[in-house]
Design a protein around this motif. Structure first.
Motif, short mmCIF file in Angstrom:
data_model
loop_
_atom_site.label_atom_id
_atom_site.label_comp_id
_atom_site.label_asym_id
_atom_site.label_seq_id
_atom_site.Cartn_x
_atom_site.Cartn_y
_atom_site.Cartn_z
N SER A 1 0.80 -1.19 -0.02
CA SER A 1 0.06 -0.01 -0.22
C SER A 1 0.86 1.35 -0.06
O SER A 1 1.74 1.34 0.83
CB SER A 1 -0.89 0.04 1.28
N LEU A 2 0.88 2.19 -0.99
CA LEU A 2 1.36 3.40 -1.06
C LEU A 2 0.23 4.51 -1.10
O LEU A 2 0.48 5.67 -1.87
CB LEU A 2 2.28 3.55 -2.37
N CYS A 3 -0.73 4.36 -0.56
CA CYS A 3 -1.98 5.23 -0.59
C CYS A 3 -1.33 6.59 -0.03
O CYS A 3 -0.97 6.67 0.98
CB CYS A 3 -3.08 4.52 0.34
N GLY A 4 -1.86 7.66 -0.82
CA GLY A 4 -1.79 9.01 -0.47
C GLY A 4 -0.28 9.59 -0.58
O GLY A 4 0.08 10.53 0.06
N CYS B 1 -1.65 -7.66 -4.17
CA CYS B 1 -2.54 -6.56 -4.11
C CYS B 1 -1.57 -5.28 -4.15
O CYS B 1 -0.77 -5.11 -3.40
CB CYS B 1 -3.20 -6.87 -2.87
N LEU B 2 -2.03 -4.36 -5.04
CA LEU B 2 -1.25 -3.00 -5.08
C LEU B 2 -2.33 -1.81 -4.66
O LEU B 2 -3.52 -1.64 -5.48
CB LEU B 2 -0.59 -2.80 -6.42
N ASN B 3 -2.16 -1.21 -3.81
CA ASN B 3 -2.96 -0.04 -3.40
C ASN B 3 -2.14 1.43 -3.69
O ASN B 3 -1.21 1.71 -3.28
CB ASN B 3 -3.44 0.00 -2.00
N LEU B 4 -2.64 2.10 -4.87
CA LEU B 4 -1.98 3.18 -5.20
C LEU B 4 -3.11 4.57 -5.24
O LEU B 4 -3.05 5.48 -5.82
CB LEU B 4 -1.53 3.37 -6.68
N ASP B 5 -4.05 4.29 -4.19
CA ASP B 5 -5.24 5.38 -4.02
C ASP B 5 -4.44 6.44 -3.61
O ASP B 5 -3.63 6.79 -2.78
CB ASP B 5 -6.00 4.79 -2.67
N GLN B 6 -4.99 7.57 -4.40
CA GLN B 6 -4.59 8.92 -4.14
C GLN B 6 -3.30 9.25 -4.15
O GLN B 6 -2.49 9.91 -3.36
CB GLN B 6 -5.15 9.59 -2.73
N LEU C 1 -6.07 -4.51 -7.73
CA LEU C 1 -5.39 -2.96 -7.92
C LEU C 1 -6.44 -1.77 -7.63
O LEU C 1 -7.55 -1.85 -8.24
CB LEU C 1 -5.11 -2.92 -9.52
N ASN C 2 -5.74 -0.85 -6.60
CA ASN C 2 -6.49 0.04 -6.44
C ASN C 2 -5.99 1.34 -6.91
O ASN C 2 -4.79 1.72 -6.62
CB ASN C 2 -6.79 0.46 -4.79
N LEU C 3 -6.62 2.16 -7.91
CA LEU C 3 -6.09 3.38 -8.46
C LEU C 3 -6.92 4.60 -8.04
O LEU C 3 -7.03 5.43 -9.19
CB LEU C 3 -5.94 3.14 -10.07
N LYS D 1 -8.47 -9.55 -10.47
CA LYS D 1 -9.86 -9.92 -9.96
C LYS D 1 -10.61 -8.74 -9.67
O LYS D 1 -11.94 -8.44 -9.63
CB LYS D 1 -10.00 -11.07 -8.90
N LYS D 2 -10.06 -7.69 -9.15
CA LYS D 2 -10.65 -6.66 -8.72
C LYS D 2 -9.94 -5.10 -9.18
O LYS D 2 -8.68 -5.28 -8.87
CB LYS D 2 -10.56 -6.44 -7.21
N LEU D 3 -10.82 -4.46 -9.67
CA LEU D 3 -10.01 -3.04 -10.23
C LEU D 3 -10.67 -1.83 -9.73
O LEU D 3 -11.91 -1.73 -9.87
CB LEU D 3 -9.79 -3.26 -11.54
N ASN D 4 -10.15 -1.01 -8.95
CA ASN D 4 -10.98 0.27 -8.53
C ASN D 4 -10.18 1.30 -9.17
O ASN D 4 -8.98 1.94 -9.16
CB ASN D 4 -10.70 0.28 -7.07
#
Length: 324
Positions: free
Chosen positions: A178-181, A200-205, A225-227, A246-249
């Motif tokens: 997670s590299l969120c924010g 799982c890779l989180n690049l939220d914000q 993947l969370n973008l 399987k999950k893309l945001n």
């Protein structure tokens, strides 16, 4: 507390004020497994020198005057989980070295600024590490090298922030990052080269303005993947390498104008959940979702939808849930 004789006690939670605390004081609790000290106004904590501690989980949280962990940590050889979040603990080389069986380490909300070499020495069994909101300015090469068993790493909320080219060297078993924010404008694709097992890779914000699709070639097992809230342009080949996703945001990416391109998601045949909330989408049709034959959930909340063509969902035979 030094006089308590509770031989069968296994869990102890303290929210009482202690200026200092020493684990030797718990000698009357030989079977204690879990100790939590939350907002105790601690200034000093010591692991003591007594042999035979059976403590497996230790939480020392929200003690804003606590700056160090003293004593002999080698006496806590059974420790599996250590939470030192919301303190002002200062770093020392090898400060966790004696916790050879530690599996989870949470040190978020401590002002570390820059991780010093050797801080994670000895933690070869660590599975989970949280460094979110520690005011980190950068991650240097070799910092995570000792963490060969690490599966979950959270670096969220450290901004402004930079990553050395070989920042993730050694993390061969990492599954979640997670590299969120972090608010980086771009990422060098080679940074992710060691992360072959990432799922799982989180690049939220993350505030990305550009993204090289080739960076996903180094993550063949990526399934989530969370973008969210980035500002980059999606291209037809953006998701080409994500054959197990399987999950893309994609919430808040303003992709509405790009969805008119056929085949944007055509390589995502394994995708089960697609989130397209807040993307200023005005019109949708079946061509936009070509290739998503295994999609089960589609979310289009808070868009400006004016038209949904009748064939929009015809190719998604496994669709179970639509949110508009």
């Amino acid at each position: 507390i030094q006089k308590w004789n509770l031989p069968n006690l296994k869990a102890l939670k303290l929210e009482t004020r202690f200026d200092t605390f020493n684990l030797d004081w718990l000698s009357g609790m030989p079977n204690l497994r879990n100790l939590e000290m939350f907002m105790c106004d601690l200034k000093k904590f010591s692991f003591g020198n007594q042999e035979g501690s059976k403590i497996e989980m230790l939480n020392i949280c929200a003690n804003l005057k606590l700056k160090s962990l003293d004593g002999n940590p080698s006496k806590c050889i059974n420790l599996r989980s250590l939470d030192c979040s919301y303190n002002h603990i200062k770093q020392q080389p090898g400060m966790f070295r004696e916790f050879s069986n530690l599996q989870s380490l949470n040190i978020h909300y401590n002002a570390f600024f820059q991780l010093i070499p050797g801080i994670f020495d000895g933690l070869s069994r660590l599975n989970s590490l949280s460094l979110k909101w520690t005011s980190l300015k950068s991650i240097k090469k070799g910092i995570f090298q000792p963490l060969t068993s690490l599966k979950n790493l959270d670096l969220s909320g450290n901004s402004p922030f930079s990553l050395d080219f070989e920042a993730f060297d050694g993390l061969v078993n990492l599954e979640s990052l997670s590299l969120c924010g972090e608010r980086l404008e771009s990422l060098d694709k080679e940074i992710f080269y060691p992360l072959r097992n990432l799922k799982c890779l989180n690049l939220d914000q993350f505030k990305l303005t550009s993204l090289d699709p080739e960076m996903f070639a180094y993550m063949p097992h990526l399934s989530e993947l969370n973008l969210t809230a980035n500002q980059w342009k999606i291209q037809k080949n953006t998701f080409f390498h994500l054959r197990r996703l399987k999950k893309l945001n994609l919430t808040g990416n303003r992709v509405g104008s790009m969805l008119g391109d056929d085949g944007l998601f055509s390589t995502l045949s394994t995708l089960e959940m697609l989130i397209l909330d807040e993307n200023m989408i005005e019109k949708i049709n079946g061509n936009m979702f070509k290739g998503l034959e295994n999609l089960k959930e589609l979310s289009l909340l808070r868009n400006s939808l004016l038209e949904i063509e009748k064939d929009t969902f015809s190719l998604m035979k496994n669709l179970e849930k639509v949110i508009l």
